[in-house]
Design an enzyme around this catalytic site. Structure first.
Site, PDB file in Angstrom:
ATOM      1  N   PRO A 218      -1.454   2.100   1.352  1.00 30.14           N
ATOM      2  CA  PRO A 218      -0.827   1.363   2.574  1.00 30.14           C
ATOM      3  C   PRO A 218      -1.901   0.792   3.262  1.00 30.14           C
ATOM      4  O   PRO A 218      -1.519  -0.120   4.265  1.00 30.14           O
ATOM      5  CB  PRO A 218      -0.001   2.506   3.321  1.00 30.14           C
ATOM      6  CG  PRO A 218      -0.556   3.516   3.053  1.00 30.14           C
ATOM      7  CD  PRO A 218      -0.945   3.604   1.392  1.00 30.14           C
TER       8      PRO A 218
ATOM      9  N   LYS B  64       0.648  -4.069   2.677  1.00 26.69           N
ATOM     10  CA  LYS B  64       1.016  -4.863   1.534  1.00 26.69           C
ATOM     11  C   LYS B  64       2.151  -4.523   1.018  1.00 26.69           C
ATOM     12  O   LYS B  64       3.062  -5.594   0.450  1.00 26.69           O
ATOM     13  CB  LYS B  64      -0.102  -5.445   0.706  1.00 26.69           C
ATOM     14  CG  LYS B  64      -1.336  -5.888   1.078  1.00 26.69           C
ATOM     15  CD  LYS B  64      -1.041  -7.446   1.214  1.00 26.69           C
ATOM     16  CE  LYS B  64      -2.051  -8.108   2.226  1.00 26.69           C
ATOM     17  NZ  LYS B  64      -1.561  -8.512   3.574  1.00 26.69           N
TER      18      LYS B  64
ATOM     19  N   HIS C  18       0.516 -10.448  16.122  1.00 24.22           N
ATOM     20  CA  HIS C  18      -0.851 -10.150  16.408  1.00 24.22           C
ATOM     21  C   HIS C  18      -1.776 -10.972  15.732  1.00 24.22           C
ATOM     22  O   HIS C  18      -1.651 -11.368  14.529  1.00 24.22           O
ATOM     23  CB  HIS C  18      -1.083  -8.618  15.377  1.00 24.22           C
ATOM     24  CG  HIS C  18      -0.531  -7.495  16.330  1.00 24.22           C
ATOM     25  ND1 HIS C  18      -1.034  -6.360  16.244  1.00 24.22           N
ATOM     26  CD2 HIS C  18       0.243  -7.429  17.453  1.00 24.22           C
ATOM     27  CE1 HIS C  18      -0.480  -5.459  17.173  1.00 24.22           C
ATOM     28  NE2 HIS C  18       0.218  -6.252  17.775  1.00 24.22           N
TER      29      HIS C  18
ATOM     30  N   TYR D  77      -8.199   0.524  12.199  1.00 22.42           N
ATOM     31  CA  TYR D  77      -8.636   1.101  11.106  1.00 22.42           C
ATOM     32  C   TYR D  77      -9.909   1.934  11.142  1.00 22.42           C
ATOM     33  O   TYR D  77     -10.832   0.904  11.113  1.00 22.42           O
ATOM     34  CB  TYR D  77      -8.516   0.345   9.747  1.00 22.42           C
ATOM     35  CG  TYR D  77      -7.071  -0.534   9.596  1.00 22.42           C
ATOM     36  CD1 TYR D  77      -6.834  -1.442  10.220  1.00 22.42           C
ATOM     37  CD2 TYR D  77      -6.416   0.003   8.401  1.00 22.42           C
ATOM     38  CE1 TYR D  77      -5.536  -2.373   9.673  1.00 22.42           C
ATOM     39  CE2 TYR D  77      -5.037  -0.445   8.129  1.00 22.42           C
ATOM     40  CZ  TYR D  77      -4.740  -1.600   8.699  1.00 22.42           C
ATOM     41  OH  TYR D  77      -3.545  -2.359   8.555  1.00 22.42           O
TER      42      TYR D  77
ATOM     43  N   TYR E   3      -5.227 -10.418   4.665  1.00 20.09           N
ATOM     44  CA  TYR E   3      -4.269  -9.562   5.666  1.00 20.09           C
ATOM     45  C   TYR E   3      -3.269 -10.462   5.974  1.00 20.09           C
ATOM     46  O   TYR E   3      -2.186  -9.806   6.041  1.00 20.09           O
ATOM     47  CB  TYR E   3      -5.217  -9.089   6.811  1.00 20.09           C
ATOM     48  CG  TYR E   3      -4.453  -7.988   7.650  1.00 20.09           C
ATOM     49  CD1 TYR E   3      -4.621  -6.808   6.993  1.00 20.09           C
ATOM     50  CD2 TYR E   3      -4.105  -8.132   8.838  1.00 20.09           C
ATOM     51  CE1 TYR E   3      -4.075  -5.553   7.678  1.00 20.09           C
ATOM     52  CE2 TYR E   3      -3.383  -7.326   9.380  1.00 20.09           C
ATOM     53  CZ  TYR E   3      -3.239  -5.942   8.997  1.00 20.09           C
ATOM     54  OH  TYR E   3      -2.750  -4.957   9.529  1.00 20.09           O
TER      55      TYR E   3
HETATM   56  P1  RFL Z   1      12.312   0.652  -1.228  1.00 25.32           P
HETATM   57  O1  RFL Z   1      12.244   0.594   0.249  1.00 25.32           O
HETATM   58  O2  RFL Z   1      11.928   2.235  -1.792  1.00 25.32           O
HETATM   59  O3  RFL Z   1      13.925   0.601  -1.555  1.00 25.32           O
HETATM   60  C1  RFL Z   1      14.560   1.184  -2.984  1.00 25.32           C
HETATM   61  C2  RFL Z   1      16.168   1.560  -2.526  1.00 25.32           C
HETATM   62  O4  RFL Z   1      16.621   1.789  -3.846  1.00 25.32           O
HETATM   63  C3  RFL Z   1      17.280   2.915  -3.725  1.00 25.32           C
HETATM   64  N1  RFL Z   1      17.424   3.692  -4.911  1.00 25.32           N
HETATM   65  C4  RFL Z   1      18.741   3.536  -5.787  1.00 25.32           C
HETATM   66  N2  RFL Z   1      19.792   2.954  -5.734  1.00 25.32           N
HETATM   67  C5  RFL Z   1      20.636   3.029  -6.617  1.00 25.32           C
HETATM   68  N3  RFL Z   1      20.275   3.991  -7.845  1.00 25.32           N
HETATM   69  C6  RFL Z   1      19.487   4.633  -7.916  1.00 25.32           C
HETATM   70  N4  RFL Z   1      19.080   5.554  -8.939  1.00 25.32           N
HETATM   71  C7  RFL Z   1      18.281   4.762  -6.876  1.00 25.32           C
HETATM   72  N5  RFL Z   1      16.900   4.959  -6.623  1.00 25.32           N
HETATM   73  C8  RFL Z   1      16.503   4.462  -5.469  1.00 25.32           C
HETATM   74  C9  RFL Z   1      16.470   3.672  -2.565  1.00 25.32           C
HETATM   75  O5  RFL Z   1      17.560   4.646  -2.130  1.00 25.32           O
HETATM   76  C10 RFL Z   1      16.244   2.530  -1.746  1.00 25.32           C
HETATM   77  O6  RFL Z   1      16.997   2.231  -0.977  1.00 25.32           O
HETATM   78  O7  RFL Z   1      11.671  -0.173  -2.183  1.00 25.32           O
HETATM   79  P2  RFL Z   1      11.567  -2.013  -1.700  1.00 25.32           P
HETATM   80  O8  RFL Z   1      12.736  -2.500  -1.093  1.00 25.32           O
HETATM   81  O9  RFL Z   1      10.932  -2.402  -3.152  1.00 25.32           O
HETATM   82  O10 RFL Z   1      10.729  -1.923  -0.567  1.00 25.32           O
HETATM   83  C11 RFL Z   1       9.320  -1.577  -0.597  1.00 25.32           C
HETATM   84  C12 RFL Z   1       8.632  -0.938   0.614  1.00 25.32           C
HETATM   85  O11 RFL Z   1       9.606   0.078   1.260  1.00 25.32           O
HETATM   86  C13 RFL Z   1       7.222  -0.274   0.528  1.00 25.32           C
HETATM   87  O12 RFL Z   1       6.460  -1.229  -0.183  1.00 25.32           O
HETATM   88  C14 RFL Z   1       6.567  -0.242   1.879  1.00 25.32           C
HETATM   89  O13 RFL Z   1       7.367   0.738   2.608  1.00 25.32           O
HETATM   90  C15 RFL Z   1       5.054   0.250   1.861  1.00 25.32           C
HETATM   91  N6  RFL Z   1       4.387   0.336   3.171  1.00 25.32           N
HETATM   92  C16 RFL Z   1       4.088  -0.564   3.729  1.00 25.32           C
HETATM   93  N7  RFL Z   1       4.327  -2.060   3.291  1.00 25.32           N
HETATM   94  C17 RFL Z   1       3.750  -3.126   4.067  1.00 25.32           C
HETATM   95  O14 RFL Z   1       4.075  -4.223   3.756  1.00 25.32           O
HETATM   96  N8  RFL Z   1       3.364  -2.889   5.389  1.00 25.32           N
HETATM   97  C18 RFL Z   1       2.959  -1.522   5.828  1.00 25.32           C
HETATM   98  O15 RFL Z   1       2.462  -1.548   7.216  1.00 25.32           O
HETATM   99  C19 RFL Z   1       3.255  -0.334   5.086  1.00 25.32           C
HETATM  100  N9  RFL Z   1       3.111   0.781   5.454  1.00 25.32           N
HETATM  101  C20 RFL Z   1       4.243   1.504   3.605  1.00 25.32           C
HETATM  102  C21 RFL Z   1       3.602   1.608   4.712  1.00 25.32           C
HETATM  103  C22 RFL Z   1       4.817   3.022   2.767  1.00 25.32           C
HETATM  104  C23 RFL Z   1       4.446   3.891   3.383  1.00 25.32           C
HETATM  105  N10 RFL Z   1       5.247   5.107   2.647  1.00 25.32           N
HETATM  106  C24 RFL Z   1       5.781   6.260   3.295  1.00 25.32           C
HETATM  107  C25 RFL Z   1       5.287   5.168   1.370  1.00 25.32           C
HETATM  108  C26 RFL Z   1       3.354   2.897   5.174  1.00 25.32           C
HETATM  109  C27 RFL Z   1       3.827   4.340   4.785  1.00 25.32           C
HETATM  110  C28 RFL Z   1       3.701   5.474   5.165  1.00 25.32           C
HETATM  111  C1  PHB Z   2       2.183   1.134  10.268  1.00 26.25           C
HETATM  112  O1  PHB Z   2       2.347   0.734  11.293  1.00 26.25           O
HETATM  113  O2  PHB Z   2       3.059   1.915   9.696  1.00 26.25           O
HETATM  114  C2  PHB Z   2       1.168   0.411   9.232  1.00 26.25           C
HETATM  115  C3  PHB Z   2       0.335  -0.592   9.699  1.00 26.25           C
HETATM  116  C4  PHB Z   2      -0.628  -1.026   8.864  1.00 26.25           C
HETATM  117  C5  PHB Z   2      -0.729  -0.506   7.534  1.00 26.25           C
HETATM  118  C6  PHB Z   2       0.108   0.633   7.400  1.00 26.25           C
HETATM  119  C7  PHB Z   2       1.097   1.100   7.939  1.00 26.25           C
HETATM  120  O3  PHB Z   2      -1.900  -0.923   6.876  1.00 26.25           O
END
Ligand code: RFL
Ligand code: PHB
Length: 389
Positions: A292, A296, A72, A200, A384
């Site tokens: 979110p 990032k 994008h 957004y 971004y």
């Molecule tokens: P994770 O993905 O939470 O993975 C951590 C892993 O550790 C395991 N764990 C354990 N393992 C062993 N022993 C234990 N006691 C443990 N406790 C936990 C877990 O099961 C898991 O597998 O962390 P990591 O790897 O640091 O990754 C971070 C990302 O997942 C997170 O920052 C993003 O998903 C945030 N996020 C977004 N980030 C972006 O860069 N772009 C986005 O568009 C974006 N959109 C989002 C998001 C997060 C969202 N939610 C639901 C929080 C949108 C949403 C809705």
């Molecule tokens: C997503 O597609 O899940 C998404 C995209 C942009 C954001 C957060 C989440 O800022």
């Protein structure tokens, strides 16, 4: 069992780090509490920065992303009256990649066996020991047996709720936190996106985001008070609210469909300092959370992992202990800039309960400024696509 690096958590941070270390010939083991299937069922990030894509390229794990991902060159800010397009490609010469966290994690997971990356799933009672000294170890239970992994370094990639951060004594660490008074209700559906780029929106009724996973799969969000229960949001109610908040032009292009996934995620800004204590390094959500809004979270996890891998290669190959000692300061410098951007965009695009007409006018004035100033747009665009690693 003995290894050089024990990695706790097989989310994107843990798997990416494991691959980067294996590519440099460093021995490591990843220990994950859940099953691989469960890890893949978590619907999260959708937008990858160039730096994150670059790490997958470097590992030679970008083949599927190159085919299925959607580059994008821009995104849009809407305020009920207009659409402000941020032409990221023209302003920065770079683009972002729309490719789901699930897909990125699957690519890393699938490649692990062939690259000699051992991942132990369904490990219970994972605990870190002696991380302050030079001989840390990790214990866990699996299939009714107790296990111990001795390592030189432990890296906590176990997300916000994992045990790694807790292994750092309270008198050493410091928490910086802001909890927001709303959450994002997300819906995933197999319908074409309403727009070819993300929107957004800051509408009188609240925030909305139109995103996607592919040309046939859409991801939408609205903000809701934390008191809302997901059971009270039928698919139709979500679609109705999205249509209002995204505005008539986008609404006319929305295709509705049954939710494949629907949940509410709270919003939080959180940083734990320092990101290293003795032989323990923290990466990703284990050390920090961003709302979110700036997309990032996953990208910050990837940049932490990049710095951690650099430090560990210098340590194991050249005996450079300063590289490990300097990890926290290096990672935190980038973390705080992403925290600032995510917080600022959240403030700009959401209606806070305590806000009055003055704050609303401030938001409108800032959107007016962004709409009219290339300098303002460039600043948003460079954040971004991701600040340099
Ligand atoms: P994770 O993905 O939470 O993975 C951590 C892993 O550790 C395991 N764990 C354990 N393992 C062993 N022993 C234990 N006691 C443990 N406790 C936990 C877990 O099961 C898991 O597998 O962390 P990591 O790897 O640091 O990754 C971070 C990302 O997942 C997170 O920052 C993003 O998903 C945030 N996020 C977004 N980030 C972006 O860069 N772009 C986005 O568009 C974006 N959109 C989002 C998001 C997060 C969202 N939610 C639901 C929080 C949108 C949403 C809705
Ligand atoms: C997503 O597609 O899940 C998404 C995209 C942009 C954001 C957060 C989440 O800022």
């Amino acid at each position: 069992m003995k290894t050089q690096v024990a990695i706790v958590g097989a989310g994107p941070a843990g798997l990416l780090l494991g691959h980067l270390l294996r590519a440099e010939g460093i021995a490591c083991v990843v220990i994950e509490r859940q099953s691989g299937e469960y890890v893949l069922s978590r619907i999260r990030a959708g937008v990858l920065e160039q730096g994150t894509v670059g790490l997958m390229e470097r590992l030679g794990l970008d083949a599927r992303m190159k085919v299925e991902g959607l580059p994008h060159g821009g995104f849009n800010l809407a305020d009920g009256e207009r659409l402000i397009r941020i032409d990221v490609a023209a302003l920065t010469g770079q683009s972002v990649m729309v490719y789901g966290q699930t897909e990125l994690t699957r690519d890393l997971m699938d490649a692990a066996p062939a690259r000699g990356l051992e991942v132990i799933y369904q490990a219970g009672d994972v605990a870190l020991h002696d991380v302050a000294g030079n001989a840390p170890f990790v214990t866990f239970a699996r299939q009714g047996r107790d296990h111990r992994i001795d390592a030189r370094i432990v890296v906590g990639c176990d997300g916000f709720h994992g045990p790694s951060r807790q292994a750092i004594p309270a008198n050493v660490g410091r928490v910086f936190e802001r909890v927001y008074p709303f959450g994002w209700l997300g819906i995933l559906a197999d319908v074409p996106p309403c727009n070819h780029e993300l929107i957004y929106a800051n509408h009188e009724r609240g925030f909305a985001l139109a995103s996607m996973r592919s040309a046939t799969r859409s991801r939408y969000y609205i903000d809701v008070p934390l008191t809302e229960r997901i059971e009270d949001w039928s698919d139709d109610r979500v679609w109705d609210e999205l249509a209002v908040r995204l505005g008539p032009d986008a609404a006319a292009q929305i295709t509705r469909g049954p939710a494949l996934e629907k949940s509410i995620a709270p919003l939080r800004s959180f940083v734990f300092e320092p990101m290293r204590h003795g032989s323990l390094l923290l990466c990703g959500d284990a050390a920090h959370i961003v709302p979110p809004t700036g997309a990032k979270g996953l990208n910050l996890a990837a940049s932490d992992v990049h710095y951690a891998a650099q430090a560990l290669v210098a340590f194991f190959r050249d005996g450079d202990a300063d590289a490990v000692a300097g990890y926290s300061a290096k990672a935190l410098a980038r973390v705080w800039k992403s925290e600032r951007f995510s917080w600022a965009l959240t403030k700009l695009m959401h209606r806070f309960p305590e806000d009055g007409p003055f704050e609303r006018r401030m938001q409108r004035a800032e959107l007016d400024y962004i709409a009219s100033s290339e300098a303002a747009q460039r600043s948003i665009a460079e954040n971004y696509v991701g600040l340099p690693l």
